[in-house]
Design a protein around this motif. Structure first.
Motif, PDB file in Angstrom:
ATOM      1  N   MET A 138       6.280   0.627 -13.991  1.00 14.65           N
ATOM      2  CA  MET A 138       8.018   0.433 -14.252  1.00 14.65           C
ATOM      3  C   MET A 138       7.504  -1.058 -12.768  1.00 14.65           C
ATOM      4  O   MET A 138       7.944  -1.977 -13.094  1.00 14.65           O
ATOM      5  CB  MET A 138       8.386   1.459 -13.606  1.00 14.65           C
ATOM      6  N   TYR A 139       7.000  -0.323 -12.206  1.00 19.28           N
ATOM      7  CA  TYR A 139       6.131  -1.684 -10.656  1.00 19.28           C
ATOM      8  C   TYR A 139       6.242  -2.975 -11.402  1.00 19.28           C
ATOM      9  O   TYR A 139       6.013  -3.926 -10.710  1.00 19.28           O
ATOM     10  CB  TYR A 139       6.096  -0.408  -9.820  1.00 19.28           C
ATOM     11  N   ILE A 173       2.731  -9.079  -7.362  1.00 21.36           N
ATOM     12  CA  ILE A 173       2.448  -8.074  -6.239  1.00 21.36           C
ATOM     13  C   ILE A 173       1.663  -7.059  -6.073  1.00 21.36           C
ATOM     14  O   ILE A 173       1.110  -6.976  -7.165  1.00 21.36           O
ATOM     15  CB  ILE A 173       3.810  -6.691  -6.094  1.00 21.36           C
ATOM     16  N   MET A 174       0.272  -7.273  -4.679  1.00 27.13           N
ATOM     17  CA  MET A 174      -1.043  -6.712  -5.261  1.00 27.13           C
ATOM     18  C   MET A 174      -0.234  -4.893  -5.239  1.00 27.13           C
ATOM     19  O   MET A 174       0.071  -5.755  -3.384  1.00 27.13           O
ATOM     20  CB  MET A 174      -1.966  -7.710  -3.963  1.00 27.13           C
ATOM     21  N   GLY A 191       0.880  -1.122  -0.223  1.00 27.74           N
ATOM     22  CA  GLY A 191      -0.460   0.576  -0.055  1.00 27.74           C
ATOM     23  C   GLY A 191       0.924   0.857   0.155  1.00 27.74           C
ATOM     24  O   GLY A 191       1.713   1.685   1.167  1.00 27.74           O
ATOM     25  N   ILE A 192       0.351   2.008  -0.771  1.00 28.30           N
ATOM     26  CA  ILE A 192       1.193   3.020  -0.972  1.00 28.30           C
ATOM     27  C   ILE A 192       0.492   4.795  -1.170  1.00 28.30           C
ATOM     28  O   ILE A 192      -0.153   4.720  -1.974  1.00 28.30           O
ATOM     29  CB  ILE A 192       2.016   3.227  -2.453  1.00 28.30           C
ATOM     30  N   PRO A 243      10.415  -6.401   1.849  1.00 25.64           N
ATOM     31  CA  PRO A 243      10.677  -6.561   0.226  1.00 25.64           C
ATOM     32  C   PRO A 243      10.118  -5.525  -0.803  1.00 25.64           C
ATOM     33  O   PRO A 243      10.585  -5.215  -1.699  1.00 25.64           O
ATOM     34  CB  PRO A 243      10.388  -7.958  -0.152  1.00 25.64           C
ATOM     35  N   ALA A 244       8.530  -5.732  -1.154  1.00 24.74           N
ATOM     36  CA  ALA A 244       7.687  -5.229  -1.846  1.00 24.74           C
ATOM     37  C   ALA A 244       7.526  -3.882  -1.511  1.00 24.74           C
ATOM     38  O   ALA A 244       7.836  -3.028  -2.807  1.00 24.74           O
ATOM     39  CB  ALA A 244       5.754  -5.820  -1.879  1.00 24.74           C
ATOM     40  N   ALA A 245       7.825  -3.090  -0.411  1.00 19.90           N
ATOM     41  CA  ALA A 245       7.442  -1.585   0.092  1.00 19.90           C
ATOM     42  C   ALA A 245       9.162  -1.219  -0.435  1.00 19.90           C
ATOM     43  O   ALA A 245       9.621  -0.135  -0.727  1.00 19.90           O
ATOM     44  CB  ALA A 245       7.722  -1.193   0.940  1.00 19.90           C
ATOM     45  N   ARG A 246      10.308  -2.543  -0.355  1.00 14.60           N
ATOM     46  CA  ARG A 246      12.115  -1.642  -0.293  1.00 14.60           C
ATOM     47  C   ARG A 246      11.859  -1.757  -1.757  1.00 14.60           C
ATOM     48  O   ARG A 246      12.749  -0.750  -2.334  1.00 14.60           O
ATOM     49  CB  ARG A 246      12.262  -2.623   0.992  1.00 14.60           C
ATOM     50  N   LEU A 247      10.774  -2.788  -2.698  1.00 17.50           N
ATOM     51  CA  LEU A 247      11.242  -2.341  -3.809  1.00 17.50           C
ATOM     52  C   LEU A 247      10.891  -0.979  -4.349  1.00 17.50           C
ATOM     53  O   LEU A 247      11.596   0.054  -5.562  1.00 17.50           O
ATOM     54  CB  LEU A 247      11.014  -3.485  -4.434  1.00 17.50           C
ATOM     55  N   MET A 248       9.346  -0.809  -3.938  1.00 18.20           N
ATOM     56  CA  MET A 248       9.149   0.441  -4.727  1.00 18.20           C
ATOM     57  C   MET A 248       9.548   1.783  -3.882  1.00 18.20           C
ATOM     58  O   MET A 248      10.138   2.731  -4.732  1.00 18.20           O
ATOM     59  CB  MET A 248       7.816   0.794  -4.122  1.00 18.20           C
ATOM     60  N   GLU A 249      10.765   1.981  -2.347  1.00 16.06           N
ATOM     61  CA  GLU A 249      11.476   2.995  -2.606  1.00 16.06           C
ATOM     62  C   GLU A 249      12.366   3.126  -3.070  1.00 16.06           C
ATOM     63  O   GLU A 249      12.807   3.920  -3.446  1.00 16.06           O
ATOM     64  CB  GLU A 249      11.405   2.416  -0.382  1.00 16.06           C
ATOM     65  N   GLU A 250      12.984   2.043  -3.306  1.00 19.40           N
ATOM     66  CA  GLU A 250      14.128   2.155  -4.558  1.00 19.40           C
ATOM     67  C   GLU A 250      13.745   2.472  -5.826  1.00 19.40           C
ATOM     68  O   GLU A 250      14.804   3.840  -6.478  1.00 19.40           O
ATOM     69  CB  GLU A 250      15.299   0.585  -4.676  1.00 19.40           C
ATOM     70  N   LEU A 251      12.587   1.614  -6.502  1.00 22.45           N
ATOM     71  CA  LEU A 251      12.242   2.495  -7.462  1.00 22.45           C
ATOM     72  C   LEU A 251      12.553   4.151  -7.311  1.00 22.45           C
ATOM     73  O   LEU A 251      13.063   5.040  -8.729  1.00 22.45           O
ATOM     74  CB  LEU A 251      11.532   1.952  -8.101  1.00 22.45           C
TER      75      LEU A 251
END
Length: 294
Positions: free
Chosen positions: A113-114, A121-122, A95-96, A274-282
């Motif tokens: 992109m994500y 990933i939902m 959730g973002i 892990p899902a949130a960490r990938l979005m933060e990196e992106l």
């Protein structure tokens, strides 16, 4: 009465192969280790699971236990596979939330992109003002937010992304719409529509007139609709005005020039999934990358 998952596996493999030796080879263990594991189960259950012989066959009691053991091991394997998938970020939920500024200019590109990289990933995306984004993070409704700092709550951690300047936003027909810039003093007596964005200006004396307006709107869509009907004016950061609103004008405010900072907000005392960490990196990679900005 609790047995290890390996004991259930040994039980199933002995039953399927008819041999303690074959089960031990499959388990990469010694035959005595497998035999002791089965003996421990039998002693604690108070019933024999196998008739010893060649081949080894389940007792009637062992046969009745076999299907239950298989279901348990299949479930354990499924859980382990799911957890491994989550750890590799091939699944899960994120959730973002973001302010309208970011939702309009950046979010479509980032979500595309994500989703292309992590389709399993939902993803839930929320649009709110900065105050609302902070509340969602504190409630645990979302892990990440893109907003400005409003509350200075120590439970939140903020990473700056970019800055943009504040200006007067009005209808194109307004007499001040075509000025190259304005001073804060010049707009103080205009019919301003208050918004939560003005809380970012609390520390600036030049903008003090915005903090107690008789007309207040909490959401951007309502604010833009009223501005488009020439019901008043407001002060927003430049990127707060959607790029497709040709009916509205943005006039920079100077003397002084005031800027706001947008960035990534998250809980200060918890690790990201892990899902949130990938979005933060992106987010950090794409928004901070050199080149033309929206």
């Amino acid at each position: 009465m609790t047995f290890s998952i390996n004991q259930y596996r040994y039980f199933i493999w002995v039953a399927e192969s008819g041999s303690f030796r074959a089960a031990a080879v499959r388990a990469c263990r010694s035959q005595p280790a497998v035999s002791l594991a089965i003996k421990d189960m039998e002693e604690r259950l108070g019933q024999p699971l196998f008739e010893r012989g060649t081949p080894v066959v389940p007792t009637p009691f062992g046969q009745s236990c076999l299907e239950v053991a298989r279901r348990l091991v299949e479930h354990a394997d499924s859980v382990a596979t799911t957890l491994a998938s989550l750890a590799r970020s091939k699944g899960g939920f994120l959730g973002i939330a973001s302010v309208s500024t970011f939702a309009t200019h950046w979010m479509p590109q980032l979500v595309q992109m994500y989703r292309q990289s992590y389709p399993e990933i939902m993803l839930n995306v929320y649009d709110d003002n900065s105050e609302g984004v902070e509340r969602m993070i504190l409630r645990g409704q979302v892990e990440l937010g893109v907003c400005s700092v409003v509350s200075n709550d120590p439970r939140l951690h903020f990473t700056p992304l970019f800055e943009d300047e504040f200006g007067l936003v009005c209808h194109r027909s307004h007499p001040l719409a075509h000025r190259p810039w304005l001073s804060w003093h010049e707009i103080a007596d205009l019919p301003h529509i208050g918004t939560v964005a003005h809380r970012q200006l609390e520390s600036h004396k030049a903008a003090a007139f915005l903090l107690d307006r008789p007309f207040y709107v909490s959401h951007m869509m309502s604010l833009l609709a009223m501005l488009s009907r020439n019901m008043g004016v407001t002060v927003l950061a430049r990127l707060g005005v959607p790029p497709d609103r040709d009916d509205l004008a943005f006039v920079p405010l100077r003397r002084p020039s005031i800027r706001r900072c947008l960035g990534v907000m998250k809980a200060a005392d918890s690790s990201l999934s892990p899902a949130a960490r990938l979005m933060e990196e992106l987010l950090l990679k794409e928004v901070l990358a050199p080149g033309p900005q929206p």
